[in-house]
Design an enzyme around this catalytic site. Structure first.
Site, short mmCIF file in Angstrom:
data_model
loop_
_atom_site.label_atom_id
_atom_site.label_comp_id
_atom_site.label_asym_id
_atom_site.label_seq_id
_atom_site.Cartn_x
_atom_site.Cartn_y
_atom_site.Cartn_z
CG PHE A 176 -49.09 -11.48 -130.16
CD1 PHE A 176 -49.61 -12.98 -129.99
CD2 PHE A 176 -48.64 -10.70 -131.34
CE1 PHE A 176 -49.73 -13.44 -130.96
CE2 PHE A 176 -49.40 -11.76 -132.31
CZ PHE A 176 -49.30 -12.60 -132.15
N GLY A 191 -44.89 -16.84 -140.55
CA GLY A 191 -44.22 -16.20 -140.43
C GLY A 191 -42.53 -16.91 -140.05
CD GLU A 202 -43.70 -23.01 -136.23
OE1 GLU A 202 -43.63 -21.72 -137.31
OE2 GLU A 202 -44.63 -23.62 -136.10
CG ASP A 203 -43.32 -18.48 -136.35
OD1 ASP A 203 -43.35 -19.56 -136.44
OD2 ASP A 203 -43.68 -17.43 -136.82
CE LYS A 206 -45.70 -16.18 -127.28
NZ LYS A 206 -46.77 -15.88 -127.72
NE ARG A 255 -46.68 -12.21 -141.85
CZ ARG A 255 -47.78 -12.72 -141.43
NH1 ARG A 255 -46.01 -13.89 -141.17
NH2 ARG A 255 -48.56 -13.50 -141.67
CB THR A 271 -48.83 -25.02 -135.42
OG1 THR A 271 -49.37 -23.87 -135.36
CG2 THR A 271 -47.98 -24.96 -136.82
CG LEU A 272 -43.59 -27.20 -134.96
CD1 LEU A 272 -43.18 -27.20 -132.81
CD2 LEU A 272 -43.00 -28.28 -135.95
CG ASP A 319 -48.59 -12.02 -138.49
OD1 ASP A 319 -48.55 -13.31 -137.57
OD2 ASP A 319 -49.72 -11.56 -138.68
CG ASP A 377 -48.27 -19.78 -128.23
OD1 ASP A 377 -47.87 -18.97 -127.31
OD2 ASP A 377 -49.55 -19.30 -128.52
N GLY A 386 -48.25 -25.31 -129.59
CA GLY A 386 -47.36 -26.82 -130.30
C GLY A 386 -48.60 -27.10 -130.58
P1 IMP Z 1 -48.88 -22.97 -131.78
O1 IMP Z 1 -49.61 -23.57 -132.50
O2 IMP Z 1 -49.75 -22.24 -130.55
O3 IMP Z 1 -47.64 -23.14 -131.35
O4 IMP Z 1 -48.49 -21.16 -132.54
C1 IMP Z 1 -48.16 -21.13 -133.36
C2 IMP Z 1 -47.95 -20.49 -134.54
O5 IMP Z 1 -48.88 -19.47 -133.76
C3 IMP Z 1 -46.85 -19.27 -134.66
O6 IMP Z 1 -46.21 -20.03 -136.05
C4 IMP Z 1 -47.04 -18.28 -135.13
O7 IMP Z 1 -47.22 -18.26 -136.18
C5 IMP Z 1 -48.38 -17.64 -134.24
N1 IMP Z 1 -47.63 -17.27 -133.34
C6 IMP Z 1 -47.86 -17.45 -131.83
N2 IMP Z 1 -47.10 -17.23 -130.72
C7 IMP Z 1 -46.96 -15.95 -131.27
C8 IMP Z 1 -46.92 -14.50 -131.59
O8 IMP Z 1 -46.12 -13.77 -129.93
N3 IMP Z 1 -46.70 -13.54 -131.74
C9 IMP Z 1 -46.49 -14.14 -133.82
N4 IMP Z 1 -47.14 -15.29 -133.69
C10 IMP Z 1 -47.06 -16.23 -132.88
#
Ligand code: IMP
Length: 177
Positions: free
Chosen positions: A152, A44, A99-100, A131, A165, A107-108, A159, A103, A105
């Site tokens: 979303f 992303g 990071e893109d 978000k 994307r 992943t980070l 994507d 959401d 949190g």
């Molecule tokens: P997290 O681990 O829930 O914070 O999600 C992070 C990853 O989920 C991001 O790096 C995106 O790749 C994907 N993601 C989360 N929300 C969205 C969205 O609204 N659109 C597209 N990808 C998303």
């Protein structure tokens, strides 16, 4: 759901370009003389990092890390797997994770834990989007582009099941009915 969504624009190409320039200026100022390593989280963040790196005017390097994505839906499983690791050692380096969108949190938070163990000189986070309504794990974002509503979003690297994307703008998906 087989229905084709429409995309409602949130940020135009021009608005994104302006914000990226501002973030790059902040990083340029904060990291002068530190030769930072920008670590893009694939897939992303690649478009964001490509624009950011060209706008940062101090010496720096880029590397990538790849983690498991959501699969084919819009819901996170909360499980994060490291698919491709960095090609650069980061011990003693000033690292900025790119990071893109943050959401839930997960992943980070997972990546920060993994990278902290490698003893970088510093570790910061730069995310194009946040978000906050969806957060499950607290993470600090040092450099943030925009806050988005609980929708979303796609475009500019983000994507929906590998679609959208390539769009130069960012919008959210809207389904009829
Ligand atoms: P997290 O681990 O829930 O914070 O999600 C992070 C990853 O989920 C991001 O790096 C995106 O790749 C994907 N993601 C989360 N929300 C969205 C969205 O609204 N659109 C597209 N990808 C998303």
């Amino acid at each position: 759901m087989n229905e084709e969504p429409t995309i409602v624009t949130l940020f135009t190409e021009e608005e994104i370009a302006e914000r990226v320039q501002e973030l790059a200026a902040e990083i340029t100022e904060d990291y002068a003389g530190k030769n930072p390593l920008l670590v893009g989280i694939l897939k992303g963040a690649w478009m964001f990092l490509a624009d950011l790196t060209r706008a940062i005017t101090i010496p720096h390097q880029c590397d990538f890390i790849r983690v498991s994505s959501y699969g084919s839906g819009t819901e996170s499983t909360g499980e994060v797997r490291l698919l491709t690791d960095l090609s650069t050692p980061i011990r003693g380096r000033h690292v900025i994770l790119i990071e893109d969108i943050v959401d839930t949190g997960h992943t980070l938070a997972t990546l920060l834990n993994i990278l902290k163990e490698r003893e970088p000189a510093s570790l910061a986070v730069c995310s194009l989007l946040d978000k906050p309504e969806r957060r499950e794990v607290a993470v600090h974002i040092d450099y943030l582009g925009f806050t988005v509503p609980n929708k979303f979003v796609v475009g500019y690297g983000l994507d929906w099941d590998e679609r959208f994307r390539h769009l130069p703008y960012i919008g959210y998906l809207e389904f009829e009915g």
